[in-house]
Design a protein around this motif. Sequence first.
Motif, short mmCIF file in Angstrom:
data_model
loop_
_atom_site.label_atom_id
_atom_site.label_comp_id
_atom_site.label_asym_id
_atom_site.label_seq_id
_atom_site.Cartn_x
_atom_site.Cartn_y
_atom_site.Cartn_z
N GLU A 31 1.37 -0.76 0.22
CA GLU A 31 -0.55 -0.50 0.05
C GLU A 31 1.12 0.94 -0.15
OE1 GLU A 31 -3.06 0.22 2.90
OE2 GLU A 31 -4.18 -1.14 1.83
N LEU A 32 2.11 1.68 0.98
CA LEU A 32 2.87 2.63 0.77
C LEU A 32 3.27 2.70 -0.61
CD1 LEU A 32 4.65 2.09 3.99
CD2 LEU A 32 3.10 3.77 3.94
N VAL A 33 3.99 2.02 -1.15
CA VAL A 33 4.83 1.49 -2.54
C VAL A 33 3.67 2.49 -3.32
CG1 VAL A 33 5.11 0.46 -4.45
CG2 VAL A 33 6.38 0.27 -2.09
N GLU A 34 1.74 1.76 -3.75
CA GLU A 34 1.33 2.17 -4.33
C GLU A 34 0.86 3.76 -4.50
OE1 GLU A 34 -2.32 0.44 -4.20
OE2 GLU A 34 -0.87 -2.00 -5.42
N GLU A 35 1.02 3.99 -3.19
CA GLU A 35 0.14 5.22 -2.34
C GLU A 35 1.53 6.33 -3.06
OE1 GLU A 35 -2.03 6.97 -1.57
OE2 GLU A 35 -3.50 5.12 -2.06
N TYR A 36 2.91 5.97 -2.52
CA TYR A 36 4.08 6.85 -2.66
C TYR A 36 5.34 6.87 -3.40
CZ TYR A 36 2.18 8.83 1.51
OH TYR A 36 0.76 8.83 2.82
N THR A 37 5.02 6.72 -5.00
CA THR A 37 5.68 5.64 -6.35
C THR A 37 7.40 6.73 -5.91
OG1 THR A 37 4.48 7.24 -7.57
CG2 THR A 37 4.19 4.73 -7.54
N MET A 83 15.24 0.79 -12.36
CA MET A 83 15.07 1.96 -12.11
C MET A 83 14.94 2.63 -12.52
SD MET A 83 14.51 0.55 -8.77
CE MET A 83 13.65 1.69 -8.29
N LYS A 84 15.44 3.05 -13.88
CA LYS A 84 15.19 3.82 -14.63
C LYS A 84 13.77 3.75 -14.94
CE LYS A 84 19.85 3.35 -17.44
NZ LYS A 84 20.37 3.11 -18.09
N ASP A 85 13.29 2.91 -15.25
CA ASP A 85 11.49 2.75 -16.02
C ASP A 85 11.15 2.96 -14.52
OD1 ASP A 85 11.93 2.83 -18.09
OD2 ASP A 85 11.94 1.03 -18.59
N PHE A 86 11.31 2.97 -13.62
CA PHE A 86 9.77 2.36 -12.19
C PHE A 86 9.07 4.00 -11.83
CE2 PHE A 86 8.59 3.22 -7.52
CZ PHE A 86 9.50 1.73 -7.20
N PRO A 87 7.52 3.34 -11.76
CA PRO A 87 7.16 2.05 -10.76
C PRO A 87 7.14 1.20 -12.24
CG PRO A 87 5.72 3.52 -11.23
CD PRO A 87 6.76 4.09 -11.73
N VAL A 88 6.95 1.55 -13.36
CA VAL A 88 7.45 0.02 -14.58
C VAL A 88 8.32 -0.74 -14.10
CG1 VAL A 88 6.64 -0.48 -16.95
CG2 VAL A 88 5.64 1.81 -16.11
N VAL A 89 7.93 -1.75 -13.79
CA VAL A 89 8.69 -3.08 -13.83
C VAL A 89 8.38 -4.37 -15.07
CG1 VAL A 89 10.29 -5.18 -12.93
CG2 VAL A 89 9.41 -2.76 -11.73
N SER A 142 7.09 -3.61 -4.82
CA SER A 142 7.18 -2.64 -5.72
C SER A 142 6.07 -3.22 -7.47
CB SER A 142 8.28 -1.74 -5.60
OG SER A 142 9.09 -2.49 -7.03
N LEU A 143 5.74 -4.01 -7.57
CA LEU A 143 5.34 -4.40 -8.63
C LEU A 143 3.87 -3.86 -8.59
CD1 LEU A 143 6.89 -8.41 -9.51
CD2 LEU A 143 7.06 -6.19 -10.94
N SER A 144 3.43 -4.19 -7.31
CA SER A 144 2.28 -3.83 -7.49
C SER A 144 1.67 -2.23 -7.87
CB SER A 144 1.43 -3.85 -6.08
OG SER A 144 1.97 -3.21 -5.32
N ALA A 145 2.71 -1.63 -7.45
CA ALA A 145 2.96 0.08 -7.79
C ALA A 145 2.58 -0.05 -9.74
CB ALA A 145 3.96 0.69 -7.94
N ASN A 146 2.87 -0.93 -10.35
CA ASN A 146 3.21 -1.17 -11.78
C ASN A 146 1.65 -0.67 -12.04
OD1 ASN A 146 3.44 -1.05 -14.57
ND2 ASN A 146 4.48 -3.39 -14.42
N ARG A 176 -5.73 -7.20 -10.62
CA ARG A 176 -5.76 -9.12 -10.10
C ARG A 176 -4.51 -9.82 -9.90
NH1 ARG A 176 -9.31 -11.69 -15.38
NH2 ARG A 176 -7.36 -10.82 -16.01
N TYR A 177 -3.76 -8.68 -11.41
CA TYR A 177 -2.05 -9.60 -10.49
C TYR A 177 -1.67 -9.09 -9.26
CZ TYR A 177 -4.14 -12.04 -14.35
OH TYR A 177 -5.22 -12.95 -15.47
N SER A 178 -1.57 -7.83 -8.30
CA SER A 178 -0.65 -7.59 -8.06
C SER A 178 -1.12 -8.17 -6.53
CB SER A 178 -0.95 -5.87 -8.15
OG SER A 178 -2.61 -5.72 -6.92
N LEU A 179 0.08 -8.14 -5.85
CA LEU A 179 0.21 -8.26 -4.82
C LEU A 179 -0.51 -7.69 -3.75
CD1 LEU A 179 2.33 -9.83 -2.96
CD2 LEU A 179 3.76 -7.67 -2.60
N LEU A 180 -1.04 -6.54 -3.46
CA LEU A 180 -2.27 -5.59 -2.45
C LEU A 180 -3.40 -6.83 -3.12
CD1 LEU A 180 -2.71 -3.58 -1.02
CD2 LEU A 180 -3.04 -2.09 -2.45
N SER A 181 -3.38 -6.32 -4.25
CA SER A 181 -4.80 -7.17 -4.42
C SER A 181 -5.13 -8.58 -4.05
CB SER A 181 -5.04 -7.48 -5.68
OG SER A 181 -4.17 -7.86 -7.03
N PHE A 182 -3.81 -9.57 -4.25
CA PHE A 182 -3.80 -10.72 -3.52
C PHE A 182 -3.95 -10.53 -2.25
CE2 PHE A 182 -0.69 -13.62 -1.21
CZ PHE A 182 -1.97 -15.10 -1.49
#
Length: 199
Positions: A31-37, A83-89, A142-146, A176-182
């Motif tokens: 949740e923190l990563v999704e809020e504060y990318t 990290m160049k394209d973060f939060p896109v992994v 941080s994959l869920s921030a994607n 559907r496939y994020s860590l947070l949604s799981f």
Amino acid sequence: MFLYIMSIASLVIQAVFLTLAIAAGLYYLAELVEEYTVMAKSVITWAVIATALVHVGLIVFEDIPISLNILGLVQQVLHGTLMKDFPVVRVQSIPFIVAVITLILHHYMALNYFGTVLYSFSEVLAYFTICLWIVPFALFVSLSANDYVLPTTGERQPLLNDDNVVTDYLYRKSKRYSLLSFFTLAKDSILPQRSKKGF
């Protein structure tokens, strides 16, 4: 005999509580990563730099094989590239695939080395935690921030027809496939929900 059975039961209870604590911590971090990318990117970038400096320090001050530390430095370069394209992994990208392969290889080489040379458990755990696990764990969380990178998840728009291909695709794909949604799904299915009384 009875005390032995009690010790097994207590180990099971402790394992359950430890698992729940780890799951709650992962949920909170996701949740923190999704809020504060932006802040998450900064923290992970500094963790990559710190881990690279730790490897340099191990080369200078310790007699750990240089191949382990060179491999660790290569890993940090790959993490920096991610990290160049973060939060896109992009999990299909070459740097990500090579980073996973080098992580597995680094684990194998470290286990071989620490299995043959006598170090205390705390020293081995320190090496694995700081040099091997911190940055990959942060990237995993941080994959869920994607999921929240523009364009956002498909919301039904009143001006568009519901049969719009892009909206339907994004709607079906959303969260559907994020860590947070799981963890949210696990929380909703395991924990009972309180019904609010309307007065």
